[in-house]
Design an enzyme around this catalytic site. Structure first.
Site, mmCIF file in Angstrom:
data_model
loop_
_atom_site.group_PDB
_atom_site.id
_atom_site.type_symbol
_atom_site.label_atom_id
_atom_site.label_comp_id
_atom_site.label_asym_id
_atom_site.label_seq_id
_atom_site.Cartn_x
_atom_site.Cartn_y
_atom_site.Cartn_z
ATOM 1 N N ASP A 7 0.851 -1.184 0.000
ATOM 2 C CA ASP A 7 0.000 0.000 0.000
ATOM 3 C C ASP A 7 0.888 1.235 0.000
ATOM 4 O O ASP A 7 2.015 1.208 0.501
ATOM 5 C CB ASP A 7 -0.909 0.019 1.235
ATOM 6 C CG ASP A 7 -1.860 1.204 1.244
ATOM 7 O OD1 ASP A 7 -2.548 1.411 0.231
ATOM 8 O OD2 ASP A 7 -1.906 1.923 2.253
ATOM 9 N N GLU A 9 0.835 5.581 0.756
ATOM 10 C CA GLU A 9 0.154 6.797 1.200
ATOM 11 C C GLU A 9 0.819 7.948 0.452
ATOM 12 O O GLU A 9 2.047 7.978 0.315
ATOM 13 C CB GLU A 9 0.275 6.986 2.713
ATOM 14 C CG GLU A 9 -0.217 5.816 3.551
ATOM 15 C CD GLU A 9 -1.695 5.482 3.371
ATOM 16 O OE1 GLU A 9 -2.415 6.284 2.715
ATOM 17 O OE2 GLU A 9 -2.128 4.431 3.857
ATOM 18 N N GLU A 58 -5.116 18.066 4.687
ATOM 19 C CA GLU A 58 -6.075 16.956 4.682
ATOM 20 C C GLU A 58 -5.365 15.604 4.716
ATOM 21 O O GLU A 58 -5.882 14.628 5.261
ATOM 22 C CB GLU A 58 -6.996 17.027 3.469
ATOM 23 C CG GLU A 58 -6.302 17.058 2.117
ATOM 24 C CD GLU A 58 -6.013 18.459 1.626
ATOM 25 O OE1 GLU A 58 -5.927 18.632 0.392
ATOM 26 O OE2 GLU A 58 -5.891 19.373 2.465
ATOM 27 N N HIS A 63 -3.660 10.622 7.439
ATOM 28 C CA HIS A 63 -2.544 9.688 7.584
ATOM 29 C C HIS A 63 -1.655 9.962 8.790
ATOM 30 O O HIS A 63 -0.815 9.121 9.138
ATOM 31 C CB HIS A 63 -1.681 9.707 6.320
ATOM 32 C CG HIS A 63 -2.445 9.400 5.066
ATOM 33 N ND1 HIS A 63 -3.186 8.243 4.908
ATOM 34 C CD2 HIS A 63 -2.600 10.092 3.913
ATOM 35 C CE1 HIS A 63 -3.752 8.252 3.716
ATOM 36 N NE2 HIS A 63 -3.422 9.356 3.098
ATOM 37 N N HIS A 157 -4.839 5.908 8.561
ATOM 38 C CA HIS A 157 -4.499 5.061 7.428
ATOM 39 C C HIS A 157 -2.977 5.016 7.333
ATOM 40 O O HIS A 157 -2.322 6.050 7.194
ATOM 41 C CB HIS A 157 -5.091 5.627 6.123
ATOM 42 C CG HIS A 157 -6.565 5.427 6.016
ATOM 43 N ND1 HIS A 157 -7.119 4.312 5.424
ATOM 44 C CD2 HIS A 157 -7.598 6.188 6.438
ATOM 45 C CE1 HIS A 157 -8.445 4.409 5.473
ATOM 46 N NE2 HIS A 157 -8.754 5.532 6.088
ATOM 47 N N ASP A 162 -2.316 -1.045 6.621
ATOM 48 C CA ASP A 162 -3.307 -1.362 5.592
ATOM 49 C C ASP A 162 -2.880 -2.570 4.763
ATOM 50 O O ASP A 162 -3.733 -3.328 4.275
ATOM 51 C CB ASP A 162 -3.531 -0.155 4.679
ATOM 52 C CG ASP A 162 -4.436 0.897 5.323
ATOM 53 O OD1 ASP A 162 -4.850 0.684 6.479
ATOM 54 O OD2 ASP A 162 -4.706 1.922 4.686
#
Length: 230
Positions: A7, A9, A58, A63, A157, A162
């Site tokens: 994953d 970010e 944001e 995160h 997250h 994840d």
């Protein structure tokens, strides 16, 4: 068969903005787990990455990664050889909404002077889920809920966390039973849809990663479950 569950970010959604005055979005965290025949080997990859651009508010909120957190972290070009060595030449790369992650991984590879990975190396669990559950919610959170996989410990997250959740989801999507003889944390279980419990997997991390994790929790997350005595 060797597969990499991974994953990313990122700072946003587009590494190639149409407006030339806009900064390209970059990867800020990359996490992955190696599995062979759907069994985790214990090898993981995890890096926080300096995107060489400001991180939007944001993204910090979702995160928990801000400019200060990654100021002293390596840039992608600094860890690119480590990533290429980890994924190897033939392993399939499994991600949820893989088209998004593939776009960023390949952009970063090219910017670092490396060759992009072919589309055929990627497996998209979102596409698999849409085929199995058409018209239903198929986000990672929705699939965790459907399969009885606990994600209560996730406050932000995170790429490695994840990836761990996606591993459990991927096994369920393949219609395979978990091998409970693998490494497990028997103190933490998740209630399945059928009313039985199944162990939460304990993916090993290095001492350095444990220290980084503890520092991040102490600095950024108030009243964290990891800091509670009970």
């Amino acid at each position: 068969m060797r597969e990499i569950i991974f994953d990313t970010e990122t700072t946003g959604f587009n590494p190639f903005p149409k407006n030339e005055t806009d900064l390209p979005d970059r990867i800020v965290e990359l996490g992955a787990i190696e599995v062979i025949d759907l069994k985790p080997t214990g090898r993981i990859f995890h890096e926080y990455i300096n995107p060489d651009r400001p991180i939007p508010k944001e993204v910090v909120k979702i995160h928990g990664i801000d400019d200060e957190k990654v100021a002293d972290c390596p840039k992608f070009a600094d860890i690119v050889d480590k990533w290429i060595d980890f994924v190897g030449d033939d392993a399939k790369l499994v991600a949820h909404n893989a088209k998004f992650d593939m776009k960023f991984i390949n952009a970063e590879l090219v910017w670092a002077g490396k060759q992009a990975l072919p589309n055929t190396r990627f497996i998209d669990t979102l596409d698999i889920a849409k085929t199995r559950f058409p018209g239903q919610g198929n986000s990672l959170d929705a699939l965790c809920k459907r399969f009885g996989i606990s994600n209560d410990h996730r406050e932000f997250h995170g790429a490695l966390l994840d990836s761990e959740l996606l591993y459990d989801v991927y096994v369920e999507l393949q219609g395979r039973q978990h091998d409970f003889n693998l490494r497990v944390n028997t103190e933490t279980t998740a209630q399945s849809a059928g009313g039985t419990t199944r162990p939460k997997r304990d993916f090993p991390v290095s001492e350095d990663e444990l220290e980084k994790h503890a520092e991040f929790i102490a600095e950024n997350i108030k009243d964290s479950i990891w800091n509670r005595a009970d």
